[in-house]
Write an enzyme that holds these catalytic residues in place. Structure first.
Site, PDB file in Angstrom:
ATOM      1  N   ASN A 128       0.827  -1.198   0.000  1.00 14.86           N
ATOM      2  CA  ASN A 128       0.000   0.000   0.000  1.00 14.86           C
ATOM      3  C   ASN A 128       0.864   1.252   0.000  1.00 14.86           C
ATOM      4  O   ASN A 128       1.913   1.315   0.655  1.00 14.86           O
ATOM      5  CB  ASN A 128      -1.036   0.003   1.125  1.00 14.86           C
ATOM      6  CG  ASN A 128      -0.478  -0.292   2.496  1.00 14.86           C
ATOM      7  OD1 ASN A 128       0.531  -0.954   2.652  1.00 14.86           O
ATOM      8  ND2 ASN A 128      -1.146   0.214   3.504  1.00 14.86           N
TER       9      ASN A 128
ATOM     10  N   GLU B 144       0.425   5.194   0.591  1.00 17.17           N
ATOM     11  CA  GLU B 144      -0.508   6.201   1.102  1.00 17.17           C
ATOM     12  C   GLU B 144      -0.065   7.608   0.713  1.00 17.17           C
ATOM     13  O   GLU B 144       1.038   7.817   0.196  1.00 17.17           O
ATOM     14  CB  GLU B 144      -0.632   6.048   2.623  1.00 17.17           C
ATOM     15  CG  GLU B 144      -1.200   4.678   2.978  1.00 17.17           C
ATOM     16  CD  GLU B 144      -1.521   4.511   4.454  1.00 17.17           C
ATOM     17  OE1 GLU B 144      -1.055   5.331   5.281  1.00 17.17           O
ATOM     18  OE2 GLU B 144      -2.232   3.543   4.782  1.00 17.17           O
TER      19      GLU B 144
ATOM     20  N   GLU C  95      -2.900  -4.610  -3.222  1.00 16.09           N
ATOM     21  CA  GLU C  95      -3.355  -5.536  -4.267  1.00 16.09           C
ATOM     22  C   GLU C  95      -3.410  -4.836  -5.617  1.00 16.09           C
ATOM     23  O   GLU C  95      -2.991  -5.379  -6.642  1.00 16.09           O
ATOM     24  CB  GLU C  95      -4.763  -6.073  -3.947  1.00 16.09           C
ATOM     25  CG  GLU C  95      -4.845  -6.883  -2.666  1.00 16.09           C
ATOM     26  CD  GLU C  95      -5.179  -6.031  -1.451  1.00 16.09           C
ATOM     27  OE1 GLU C  95      -4.672  -4.898  -1.345  1.00 16.09           O
ATOM     28  OE2 GLU C  95      -5.941  -6.511  -0.600  1.00 16.09           O
TER      29      GLU C  95
ATOM     30  N   CYS D 298     -10.512  -3.624  -4.647  1.00 14.91           N
ATOM     31  CA  CYS D 298      -9.488  -4.575  -5.123  1.00 14.91           C
ATOM     32  C   CYS D 298     -10.144  -5.835  -5.682  1.00 14.91           C
ATOM     33  O   CYS D 298      -9.676  -6.397  -6.671  1.00 14.91           O
ATOM     34  CB  CYS D 298      -8.521  -4.916  -3.995  1.00 14.91           C
ATOM     35  SG  CYS D 298      -7.461  -3.523  -3.568  1.00 14.91           S
TER      36      CYS D 298
HETATM   37  N1  THU Z   1      -5.326  -1.614   2.313  1.00 13.68           N
HETATM   38  C1  THU Z   1      -4.737  -2.437   1.390  1.00 13.68           C
HETATM   39  O1  THU Z   1      -3.612  -2.188   0.937  1.00 13.68           O
HETATM   40  N2  THU Z   1      -5.434  -3.514   0.979  1.00 13.68           N
HETATM   41  C2  THU Z   1      -6.674  -3.861   1.423  1.00 13.68           C
HETATM   42  O2  THU Z   1      -7.243  -4.839   0.954  1.00 13.68           O
HETATM   43  C3  THU Z   1      -7.324  -3.077   2.460  1.00 13.68           C
HETATM   44  C4  THU Z   1      -6.629  -1.842   2.877  1.00 13.68           C
HETATM   45  C5  THU Z   1      -4.567  -0.447   2.755  1.00 13.68           C
HETATM   46  C6  THU Z   1      -5.138   0.866   2.326  1.00 13.68           C
HETATM   47  C7  THU Z   1      -4.575   1.798   3.377  1.00 13.68           C
HETATM   48  O3  THU Z   1      -3.277   2.190   2.991  1.00 13.68           O
HETATM   49  C8  THU Z   1      -4.460   0.913   4.616  1.00 13.68           C
HETATM   50  O4  THU Z   1      -4.516  -0.420   4.156  1.00 13.68           O
HETATM   51  C9  THU Z   1      -5.576   1.154   5.630  1.00 13.68           C
HETATM   52  O5  THU Z   1      -6.825   1.022   5.057  1.00 13.68           O
END
Ligand code: THU
Length: 154
Positions: free
Chosen positions: A59, A61, A72, A112
């Site tokens: 992820n 951000e 994902e 996703c």
């Molecule tokens: N996040 C993911 O990377 N994948 C998921 O399936 C759910 C959430 C990330 C998004 C954000 O950076 C952090 O987790 C908190 O939601």
């Protein structure tokens, strides 16, 4: 009418095949490189392609929160951009952080799932999903369609 599906559950990912364990290890490696200073929830995804290559995502951000992207989709879009003709065989997802309780399976978010469905439709073959939670319990799902019944699809 009824919708149900079968999935496999393991108490630890070390009960998976050697190849699947390698994919899990790769997802953990990706997780540790996540950029998640705001949620402090690090997610890693590894994608096994038809040619045997593994691509990673985590992820990413942003201070403007909606500008970030899930692990994902980072992995799947990387695969689409760099290996447009390769089939996606399996995606593995792992995470760490306090946002989600330790014993809960980290299931991919709805957006996703929608992207996974599109990848699966493009290649006309199923995409397997391995999800490992924070105490190593592992679920294996045979096809992404199981996770998104009544998906928006063509
Ligand atoms: N996040 C993911 O990377 N994948 C998921 O399936 C759910 C959430 C990330 C998004 C954000 O950076 C952090 O987790 C908190 O939601």
């Amino acid at each position: 009418m009824e919708f149900s599906f079968k999935y496999a559950q393991y108490s630890h990912f070390n009960l998976l095949s050697k190849n699947d364990q390698k994919l899990v290890d790769a997802a953990f490696e990706a997780m540790n490189n996540a950029y998640a200073p705001y949620s402090e929830f690090q997610v890693g995804a590894s994608v096994l392609l038809g040619n045997g290559h593994v691509v990673l995502g985590n992820n990413q951000e942003n201070l403007a929160y909606p500008s970030g992207l899930c692990a994902e989709r980072v992995a799947l879009f990387y695969a689409g951009a760099n290996y447009p003709n390769e089939v996606i065989d399996t995606i593995c997802i792992v995470a760490k952080g306090t946002l989600v309780s330790k014993e809960l399976i980290l299931a991919p978010c709805g957006s996703c799932r929608q992207v996974m469905i599109e990848s699966s439709m493009r290649q006309s073959t199923p995409i397997r999903i391995i999800m490992v939670n924070q105490d190593n319990r592992t679920l294996v799902i045979d096809k992404v369609e199981d996770l998104l019944p009544f998906a928006f699809s063509k």
